[in-house]
Each structure stands twice: as C-alpha cells, then as structure tokens.
Design a protein around this motif. Structure first.
Motif, mmCIF file in Angstrom:
data_model
loop_
_atom_site.group_PDB
_atom_site.id
_atom_site.type_symbol
_atom_site.label_atom_id
_atom_site.label_comp_id
_atom_site.label_asym_id
_atom_site.label_seq_id
_atom_site.Cartn_x
_atom_site.Cartn_y
_atom_site.Cartn_z
ATOM 1 N N GLN A 26 -10.853 -0.374 1.100
ATOM 2 C CA GLN A 26 -10.580 -0.191 -0.256
ATOM 3 C C GLN A 26 -11.374 -0.924 -0.757
ATOM 4 O O GLN A 26 -11.200 -1.178 -2.303
ATOM 5 C CB GLN A 26 -9.119 -0.747 0.164
ATOM 6 N N LYS A 27 -12.156 -2.097 -0.209
ATOM 7 C CA LYS A 27 -13.050 -2.049 -1.137
ATOM 8 C C LYS A 27 -14.832 -2.390 -0.483
ATOM 9 O O LYS A 27 -15.329 -3.348 -0.384
ATOM 10 C CB LYS A 27 -12.781 -4.030 -1.291
ATOM 11 N N VAL B 121 -9.641 -2.414 -5.909
ATOM 12 C CA VAL B 121 -9.548 -2.190 -5.191
ATOM 13 C C VAL B 121 -8.627 -0.818 -4.848
ATOM 14 O O VAL B 121 -8.292 -0.056 -5.921
ATOM 15 C CB VAL B 121 -8.113 -2.617 -4.041
ATOM 16 N N LEU B 122 -9.814 0.531 -4.038
ATOM 17 C CA LEU B 122 -9.013 1.726 -3.204
ATOM 18 C C LEU B 122 -7.817 2.046 -2.823
ATOM 19 O O LEU B 122 -7.632 0.970 -2.768
ATOM 20 C CB LEU B 122 -9.829 2.257 -2.685
ATOM 21 N N LEU B 123 -7.381 3.156 -3.498
ATOM 22 C CA LEU B 123 -5.920 3.315 -3.055
ATOM 23 C C LEU B 123 -5.902 3.637 -1.893
ATOM 24 O O LEU B 123 -4.604 3.398 -1.266
ATOM 25 C CB LEU B 123 -5.211 4.683 -3.960
ATOM 26 N N GLU B 124 -7.109 3.638 -1.144
ATOM 27 C CA GLU B 124 -6.579 4.279 0.111
ATOM 28 C C GLU B 124 -8.304 3.411 0.933
ATOM 29 O O GLU B 124 -9.358 3.550 0.117
ATOM 30 C CB GLU B 124 -6.578 5.496 0.721
ATOM 31 N N GLU B 125 -7.940 3.338 2.395
ATOM 32 C CA GLU B 125 -9.313 3.104 3.243
ATOM 33 C C GLU B 125 -9.648 4.404 3.460
ATOM 34 O O GLU B 125 -9.423 5.235 2.843
ATOM 35 C CB GLU B 125 -8.588 3.163 4.750
ATOM 36 N N CYS B 126 -11.374 4.311 3.239
ATOM 37 C CA CYS B 126 -12.409 5.393 2.699
ATOM 38 C C CYS B 126 -13.382 4.774 3.031
ATOM 39 O O CYS B 126 -13.760 3.894 3.278
ATOM 40 C CB CYS B 126 -11.582 6.028 0.846
ATOM 41 N N SER C 129 -12.401 10.298 3.194
ATOM 42 C CA SER C 129 -10.890 9.974 3.844
ATOM 43 C C SER C 129 -10.535 10.428 4.787
ATOM 44 O O SER C 129 -11.154 11.491 5.288
ATOM 45 C CB SER C 129 -9.948 9.142 3.400
ATOM 46 N N LYS D 206 -1.844 9.443 -1.731
ATOM 47 C CA LYS D 206 -2.177 9.801 -0.227
ATOM 48 C C LYS D 206 -3.359 11.083 -0.405
ATOM 49 O O LYS D 206 -3.153 11.354 -0.549
ATOM 50 C CB LYS D 206 -1.744 9.309 0.891
#
Length: 113
Positions: free
Chosen positions: A28-29, A37-42, A61, A82
């Motif tokens: 996320q970073k 900080v992104l809204l998802e793990e990508c 993602s 999400k």
C-alpha cells in the motif's frame, strides 16, 4: 539505504487479459513517496514515462472475493471500496450500487474461449 529500491521483484500477470509487466513493489506504500497510502495491497512500478522517481503506476491487485490477480483495466476489474474482478462483479451485481449496475450493463460480456 535500500539497495533494492526500484529493483524488479517479479512479473505481474493479469489472470483475465494476461497483461504482463515487471513490478517493483507490492503493498500500500509505493517507494519514494511521502504520505501516499493506497487503498489496497497492489502490484506497482515506477512510472517509466516520468523522470520523477516518486511517480508510479498501479498494475493491479487481487480480487477480494476469488483472489485472482487482475489488472486495473476496466475490462478486468473494478475498484469499489475493494478490488473486484469483473466475473465476481457480474456474479454479485445485485449487491453493487445502481450506478455500477448501469455502467456494467453498457459493456458487452467478454467471452474467453
């Protein structure tokens, strides 16, 4: 001092359209950014079209329902709080807001042979 900064960590491949690209971060970073900080793990990479090292591209993602790895292309996924792959969106369409249902109705379903 991060010697792996910008180093390729692997190859991202969309399980729907097969878009493939090396990625340099997952999470996320994005590296070299402050306060983002992104809204998802990508999966992402530094933007190869920008000389500024804090610019980045998000490749894709995991679908939060089926865990397929999908790109951010509108034919493959949708972010609504999400990440959802389009097959899961279509399967659970009645649970999405009317605006998303309307937008999806305009698209032709993609048939994969």
């Amino acid at each position: 001092m991060d010697s792996g900064e910008g180093a390729v960590r692997g190859v991202f491949t969309c399980e729907l359209c097969e878009l493939s690209s090396p990625y340099t971060f997952y999470g996320q970073k994005p590296p070299n950014t402050r306060g983002i900080v992104l809204l998802e793990e990508c999966y992402g990479m530094r933007d190869p079209f920008s000389p500024e090292k804090e610019k980045f591209l998000v490749l894709g993602s995991k679908c939060c329902l089926c865990n397929k790895i999908v790109c951010v292309g509108t034919e493959c996924s949708l972010f609504y709080t999400k990440r959802f792959c389009l097959p899961c969106v279509r399967e659970h369409l009645h649970q999405f807001p009317e605006q998303i249902q309307t937008e999806l109705a305009k698209k032709k379903p993609t048939q994969k042979s």
